[in-house]
Design a protein around this motif. Sequence first.
Motif, PDB file in Angstrom:
ATOM      1  N   GLN A   1     -10.978   9.381   6.527  1.00  0.00           N
ATOM      2  CA  GLN A   1      -9.528   9.464   6.339  1.00  0.00           C
ATOM      3  C   GLN A   1      -8.920   8.066   6.292  1.00  0.00           C
ATOM      4  O   GLN A   1      -9.345   7.168   7.002  1.00  0.00           O
ATOM      5  CB  GLN A   1      -8.895  10.283   7.463  1.00  0.00           C
ATOM      6  CG  GLN A   1      -9.475  11.688   7.596  1.00  0.00           C
ATOM      7  CD  GLN A   1      -9.517  12.436   6.288  1.00  0.00           C
ATOM      8  OE1 GLN A   1      -8.484  12.650   5.644  1.00  0.00           O
ATOM      9  NE2 GLN A   1     -10.723  12.818   5.858  1.00  0.00           N
ATOM     10  N   GLY A   2      -7.935   7.877   5.432  1.00  0.00           N
ATOM     11  CA  GLY A   2      -7.215   6.614   5.357  1.00  0.00           C
ATOM     12  C   GLY A   2      -7.915   5.514   4.596  1.00  0.00           C
ATOM     13  O   GLY A   2      -7.506   4.357   4.651  1.00  0.00           O
TER      14      GLY A   2
ATOM     15  N   ARG B   1      -8.856   3.141   1.587  1.00  0.00           N
ATOM     16  CA  ARG B   1      -8.085   2.622   0.457  1.00  0.00           C
ATOM     17  C   ARG B   1      -8.729   2.980  -0.878  1.00  0.00           C
ATOM     18  O   ARG B   1      -8.056   3.256  -1.852  1.00  0.00           O
ATOM     19  CB  ARG B   1      -7.957   1.102   0.575  1.00  0.00           C
ATOM     20  CG  ARG B   1      -7.102   0.494  -0.512  1.00  0.00           C
ATOM     21  CD  ARG B   1      -6.748  -0.940  -0.159  1.00  0.00           C
ATOM     22  NE  ARG B   1      -5.888  -1.482  -1.198  1.00  0.00           N
ATOM     23  CZ  ARG B   1      -6.264  -2.429  -2.034  1.00  0.00           C
ATOM     24  NH1 ARG B   1      -7.474  -2.945  -1.946  1.00  0.00           N
ATOM     25  NH2 ARG B   1      -5.437  -2.866  -2.949  1.00  0.00           N
TER      26      ARG B   1
END
Length: 142
Positions: free
Chosen positions: A101-102, A104
């Motif tokens: 998750q998260g 880039r």
Amino acid sequence: MLSGYRVSSDRQEMDLEAIHAFISSTYWAEGIPKETLKKALDNSLCFGVFTSEGKQVGFARMITDHATFAYLADVFITEAHRGKGLSKWLMQEVHNHPSLQGLRRILLATRDAHNLYQQYGYAPLSSPATFMQKWQPDIYKK
């Protein structure tokens, strides 16, 4: 969840023999030595699709720093188990994993599964000129 199957990211459950048998005959890793594949799996976040009897029939791995970047690789469902939605379920499980998750950027390379990956937000590179590669396609044939 699909009846009769489960997805796991427990590395201890991954069947190196089954994974190697499939991947070593693919267009992207034909002839990969088992020890090379083992090292790749040991350094990746791996996902397996298993029958209720415990037989591994699918696989995917993310090469990642768990913070900013990942590369999706070695995705497959064995032929006898295709057409049941397993690849979509596997992709959902991969992309929902807490460690991913998260990020880039997530990259992948595919010759023939664009429709599958587009469903999960993948698109052609927006600026391919900014990417470079060192590619040795015949490295396992030496």
